[in-house]
Design an enzyme around this catalytic site. Sequence first.
Site, PDB file in Angstrom:
ATOM      1  CG  ASP A   9       5.049   5.357  -4.269  1.00 58.28           C
ATOM      2  OD1 ASP A   9       4.711   3.976  -4.748  1.00 58.28           O
ATOM      3  OD2 ASP A   9       4.316   6.030  -3.609  1.00 58.28           O
ATOM      4  CG  LEU A  10      -0.161   5.102  -8.491  1.00 56.80           C
ATOM      5  CD1 LEU A  10      -0.073   5.958  -9.682  1.00 56.80           C
ATOM      6  CD2 LEU A  10      -0.838   3.926  -8.719  1.00 56.80           C
ATOM      7  CG  ASP A  11      -1.240   4.099  -4.246  1.00 53.28           C
ATOM      8  OD1 ASP A  11      -1.959   4.079  -5.060  1.00 53.28           O
ATOM      9  OD2 ASP A  11      -0.672   2.656  -4.233  1.00 53.28           O
ATOM     10  CB  THR A  17      -4.571   6.341  -4.276  1.00 53.93           C
ATOM     11  OG1 THR A  17      -3.301   6.486  -4.549  1.00 53.93           O
ATOM     12  CG2 THR A  17      -5.526   6.371  -5.416  1.00 53.93           C
ATOM     13  CE  LYS A  45       0.729   7.514   4.113  1.00 53.94           C
ATOM     14  NZ  LYS A  45       0.963   9.175   4.207  1.00 53.94           N
ATOM     15  CB  SER A 114       3.191   1.484  -7.951  1.00 52.03           C
ATOM     16  OG  SER A 114       2.255   1.251  -6.984  1.00 52.03           O
ATOM     17  CB  ALA A 115       3.947  -1.759  -3.360  1.00 50.20           C
ATOM     18  CE  LYS A 145       7.907   0.629  -3.796  1.00 49.50           C
ATOM     19  NZ  LYS A 145       7.023   1.950  -4.033  1.00 49.50           N
ATOM     20  CD  GLU A 169       8.206   5.094  -2.404  1.00 53.34           C
ATOM     21  OE1 GLU A 169       7.428   5.680  -1.641  1.00 53.34           O
ATOM     22  OE2 GLU A 169       7.759   4.258  -3.152  1.00 53.34           O
ATOM     23  CG  ASP A 170       3.837   8.399  -0.447  1.00 50.23           C
ATOM     24  OD1 ASP A 170       4.119   7.475  -1.054  1.00 50.23           O
ATOM     25  OD2 ASP A 170       2.601   8.134   0.026  1.00 50.23           O
TER      26      ASP A 170
END
Length: 221
Positions: A9-11, A17, A45, A114-115, A145, A169-170
């Site tokens: 995942d990115l953020d 971010t 999130k 990522s979303a 997600k 994933e966060d």
Amino acid sequence: MTKKAFIFDLDGVIVDTAKYHFLAWQNLANGLGISFSEEQNEQLKGVSRIRSLEKILEWGNKTISEEEFTSLMTKKNEEYLNYIETMDTSEILPDVPRVLEYLLTKEQAIALGSASKNARIILDKVLLKEKFHEIVDGTDVSKAKPDPEVFLIGAQKLGVAPKDCIVFEDSVAGVQAANIANMVSIGIGDADVLHEADYVFSNFTEITEEFINQLVITKKV
Ligand code: BG6
Ligand code: MG
């Protein structure tokens, strides 16, 4: 070593971010007279921009026109883009480059899942784009997600079966998406919040090469 796929995942996983998304949503909610807590933010999130605004409006019991909805989404994104405008490599979360490099030396497949529709802009800013064999982001999916679509597309693009994929994933929604896809889920953050994950670490500094080696050789049934 066997070939597995590692989907990031990115953020909140690669870059910090998540705090900018929070600030922008908080501003927007307050502007509508809706209170917005950290706990509510946790539920946003990993969730798409459109679904996030729907949830905020539901929490505030507010109905708005389609035009206002579109204009609020634009406003939120403009504020978010202002925050990320000056981003550079200093905003990469600790030890993410170490783990990416290690996976690359082990010839593992790596994808972004990522979303966010801003994912490519951010990867460019932090100079990490070329570390990913495939990028799947909010412009490639139709389902948010916890739907597993984003991760399943990533697995398919890498040519690796879902059970051989490992997801970092966060978010609660992202961990659920990985679990639904029958992938190994690794939560990055608070173990109480991410209790549905197969493993949880506070950050990548805690992830050892031995642990990664184990992931590469272990089969998920
Ligand atoms: C996710 C974030 O990665 O992307 C969410 O966790 C965000 O907070 C979602 O709403 C969509 O991002 P964007 O950049 O397309 O608004
Ligand atoms: Mg995230």
